[in-house]
Design a protein around this motif. Structure first.
Motif, mmCIF file in Angstrom:
data_model
loop_
_atom_site.group_PDB
_atom_site.id
_atom_site.type_symbol
_atom_site.label_atom_id
_atom_site.label_comp_id
_atom_site.label_asym_id
_atom_site.label_seq_id
_atom_site.Cartn_x
_atom_site.Cartn_y
_atom_site.Cartn_z
ATOM 1 N N CYS A 271 49.349 53.192 37.433
ATOM 2 C CA CYS A 271 49.382 52.485 36.576
ATOM 3 C C CYS A 271 47.443 52.371 36.419
ATOM 4 N N ALA A 272 46.359 52.629 36.980
ATOM 5 C CA ALA A 272 44.987 52.970 36.832
ATOM 6 C C ALA A 272 45.358 53.486 35.169
ATOM 7 N N GLY A 273 45.472 54.823 34.492
ATOM 8 C CA GLY A 273 46.554 55.710 33.580
ATOM 9 C C GLY A 273 46.800 54.666 32.226
ATOM 10 N N THR A 274 47.730 54.148 32.536
ATOM 11 C CA THR A 274 48.530 53.240 31.751
ATOM 12 C C THR A 274 47.791 51.974 31.373
ATOM 13 N N ILE A 275 46.889 51.334 32.332
ATOM 14 C CA ILE A 275 46.282 49.774 32.366
ATOM 15 C C ILE A 275 45.136 50.315 31.683
ATOM 16 N N LEU A 276 44.786 51.472 31.911
ATOM 17 C CA LEU A 276 43.884 52.214 30.881
ATOM 18 C C LEU A 276 43.701 52.624 29.513
ATOM 19 N N MET A 277 44.927 52.927 29.520
ATOM 20 C CA MET A 277 45.375 53.634 27.974
ATOM 21 C C MET A 277 46.172 51.839 26.983
ATOM 22 N N CYS A 278 46.002 50.739 27.952
ATOM 23 C CA CYS A 278 45.899 49.565 27.194
ATOM 24 C C CYS A 278 44.840 49.023 26.626
ATOM 25 N N LEU A 279 43.822 49.760 27.226
ATOM 26 C CA LEU A 279 42.153 49.064 26.296
ATOM 27 C C LEU A 279 42.735 48.763 24.994
ATOM 28 N N HIS A 280 43.232 49.812 24.269
ATOM 29 C CA HIS A 280 43.107 50.279 23.076
ATOM 30 C C HIS A 280 43.502 48.664 22.273
ATOM 31 N N ALA A 281 44.739 47.577 23.191
ATOM 32 C CA ALA A 281 45.230 46.770 22.401
ATOM 33 C C ALA A 281 44.508 45.423 23.004
ATOM 34 N N ILE A 282 43.110 45.720 24.172
ATOM 35 C CA ILE A 282 42.838 44.754 24.488
ATOM 36 C C ILE A 282 41.862 44.346 23.600
ATOM 37 N N GLU A 283 40.605 43.441 22.680
ATOM 38 C CA GLU A 283 40.058 43.265 22.576
ATOM 39 C C GLU A 283 39.351 41.737 22.727
ATOM 40 N N THR A 284 40.378 40.688 23.208
ATOM 41 C CA THR A 284 39.425 39.402 23.979
ATOM 42 C C THR A 284 38.410 39.090 24.592
ATOM 43 N N ALA A 285 37.911 38.641 25.243
ATOM 44 C CA ALA A 285 36.669 39.009 26.686
ATOM 45 C C ALA A 285 38.041 38.042 27.131
ATOM 46 N N THR A 286 38.799 38.029 27.609
ATOM 47 C CA THR A 286 39.667 37.101 28.428
ATOM 48 C C THR A 286 40.485 37.985 28.764
ATOM 49 N N GLY A 287 41.332 39.028 28.013
ATOM 50 C CA GLY A 287 41.710 40.268 28.508
ATOM 51 C C GLY A 287 41.183 40.685 28.614
ATOM 52 N N ILE A 288 39.694 41.825 28.491
ATOM 53 C CA ILE A 288 38.602 41.670 28.644
ATOM 54 C C ILE A 288 38.706 42.542 30.452
ATOM 55 N N ILE A 289 38.243 40.754 30.857
ATOM 56 C CA ILE A 289 38.129 40.531 32.187
ATOM 57 C C ILE A 289 39.406 40.973 32.941
ATOM 58 N N VAL A 290 40.869 40.813 32.177
ATOM 59 C CA VAL A 290 41.994 40.642 33.381
ATOM 60 C C VAL A 290 42.280 42.462 32.864
ATOM 61 N N PHE A 291 41.176 42.962 32.593
ATOM 62 C CA PHE A 291 41.581 44.542 32.530
ATOM 63 C C PHE A 291 40.906 45.066 33.653
ATOM 64 N N SER A 292 39.623 44.410 33.502
ATOM 65 C CA SER A 292 38.393 44.854 34.935
ATOM 66 C C SER A 292 38.987 44.218 36.760
ATOM 67 N N VAL A 293 40.343 43.290 36.243
ATOM 68 C CA VAL A 293 40.353 43.437 37.672
ATOM 69 C C VAL A 293 41.308 44.096 37.865
ATOM 70 N N LEU A 294 42.462 44.013 37.414
ATOM 71 C CA LEU A 294 43.591 45.519 37.184
ATOM 72 C C LEU A 294 42.703 46.948 37.785
ATOM 73 N N TYR A 295 42.903 46.685 36.865
ATOM 74 C CA TYR A 295 41.741 48.159 36.693
ATOM 75 C C TYR A 295 41.133 49.017 37.946
ATOM 76 N N GLY A 296 40.372 47.119 38.351
ATOM 77 C CA GLY A 296 39.269 47.562 39.694
ATOM 78 C C GLY A 296 40.752 47.970 40.800
ATOM 79 N N PHE A 297 41.352 47.485 40.520
ATOM 80 C CA PHE A 297 42.936 47.058 42.255
ATOM 81 C C PHE A 297 42.786 48.763 42.132
ATOM 82 N N PHE A 298 43.895 48.858 40.810
ATOM 83 C CA PHE A 298 44.625 49.878 41.682
ATOM 84 C C PHE A 298 43.189 51.479 41.688
ATOM 85 N N SER A 299 42.542 51.590 40.826
ATOM 86 C CA SER A 299 40.829 52.392 41.232
ATOM 87 C C SER A 299 40.339 52.498 42.573
ATOM 88 N N GLY A 300 40.429 51.539 42.917
ATOM 89 C CA GLY A 300 40.261 51.275 44.094
ATOM 90 C C GLY A 300 41.238 51.055 45.627
#
Length: 386
Positions: A271-300
């Motif tokens: 999940c962490a690797g998949t979410i990280l690859m999705c960062l290619h398509a994330i460019e909005t502030a809201t999307g980046i914040i959501v990414f940071s929460v989800l990536y933090g969850f699975f990397s944790g």
């Protein structure tokens, strides 16, 4: 070289960790968690912070944050500020005390670094403005001393320490002769190699996509909030869904069916690797914040379960410290080199983040595949036992 960027400075203690962690694995096994070891480690940690506040030249920062901080990594393992280097005596001691709920216990302990990651950015940002850099760093050192002093008295192993004569090079060779452990070590090396790079460059990614400086700096706090939840939830899931489920086959034989800790580790890495690859398509502030929460969850979850997985395949509890030390020594090489590689990829692409995302995501996903192979190897070994 007359200048280091903050990411390279962050790598200095990790670099000495990579050089010295093999020795610390012997400390864990032979010295266990002695009061003197924790006291000396705490003092070296606090002094490294104080000396950093007094530093004005590059070599002084290297000595304080590199050499002295790295030596502290050898001596103390109750520090909640670094996700990579807070495991040795403490984690091995916790593994002595817990079995059925070991995943949850380890998750709670490593979640403390996420609490620090949430609180420190806000505290330091305010203090830098009010009292300046030097006294902010000294204040942080005094706070760490107040927090670490009780820990020195509270951490205690259940089993007696292994005699230093019992810890031989042959034990290291025997550890890697276990295919499960060798594959797990290789898997965590690749996972850590890619996983921590976004921790360094996520604020820069936010700034490059229109976030304010304040919001970009707070992305790490957001990531750590997700990581805090992930470290605890992953431990609960691993324990609730079962680690080695035992079913009696006869009076003298036990069928070992499943190790959910490896399963949850694979799921978190995937999940962490998949979410990280999705960062290619994330460019909005809201999307980046959501990414940071989800990536933090699975990397944790990955940070929480690595030691639990090692403990799960180590019948001799006195060897847990050795095996965790060896694994982290190898993983720290990945953490040490990952940040400079990520920075070079961004610089080589004229500030674009595509190559950095691809590198981090691909090697993280490759680590997930190795975890799965380790899990399947364990299944074949179980079938032989049956």
């Amino acid at each position: 070289m007359d200048r280091l960027n903050p990411g390279e400075m962050d790598n200095l203690p990790t670099g000495y960790h990579a050089l010295l962690a093999n020795s610390s694995s012997f400390f864990c096994s032979s010295l266990a968690v002695s009061l003197s070891l924790l006291i000396w480690g705490t003092l070296s940690y606090v002094l490294s912070i104080i000396f950093t506040s007094l530093s004005t030249e590059l070599y002084q920062f290297i000595l304080a944050q590199g050499l002295m901080f790295g030596i502290d990594i050898l001596l103390r393992a109750d520090r909640p500020s670094n996700p990579l280097t807070s495991f040795y005596p403490t984690i091995s001691a916790i593994s002595h005390w817990f079995d059925r709920r070991r995943g949850l216990a380890l998750g709670i302990v490593v979640a403390s670094s996420s609490i620090g990651g949430i609180c420190w950015p806000f505290m330091l940002e305010r203090l830098f403005v009010q009292i300046g850099f030097a006294w902010t760093v000294r204040t942080a050192g005094f706070m760490c001393l107040a927090l670490l002093a009780p820990a020195c008295l509270l951490i205690k192993p259940r089993l007696p320490p292994r005699k230093s004569a019992d810890v031989k090079i042959g034990l290291i060779k025997d550890s890697f002769a276990d295919k499960r452990y060798a594959l797990l070590t290789a898997a965590m090396f690749f996972i850590f190699w890619g996983m921590f790079i976004p921790f360094y460059y996520l604020p820069s990614y936010g700034l490059a996509h229109g976030m304010s400086l304040y919001m970009a700096n707070n992305l790490l706090a957001t990531l750590n909030a997700g990581s805090f939840a992930g470290r605890i939830v992953s431990g609960i899931l691993a324990d609730k869904l079962g680690r080695f489920a035992s079913t009696p086959l006869s009076m003298s034989r036990v069928k070992v069916i499943d190790d959910c800790r490896f399963n949850i580790t694979f799921a978190c890495a995937l999940c962490a690797g998949t979410i990280l690859m999705c960062l290619h398509a994330i460019e909005t502030a809201t999307g980046i914040i959501v990414f940071s929460v989800l990536y933090g969850f699975f990397s944790g979850g990955l940070i929480s379960l690595q030691s639990a997985c090692v403990a799960q395949i180590t019948p001799d509890l006195n060897m847990i410290g050795v095996k965790i030390g060896l694994l982290m020594a190898i993983c720290s090489l990945g953490v040490l080199t990952g940040n400079p590689i990520g920075g070079a990829l961004i610089s080589g692409a004229s500030g674009k983040f595509g190559a950095f995302i691809d590198f981090s995501g691909i090697i993280l996903l490759f680590g997930a595949i190795l975890v799965l192979i380790a899990r399947l190897t364990m299944e074949r070994k179980m079938c032989k036992i049956i």
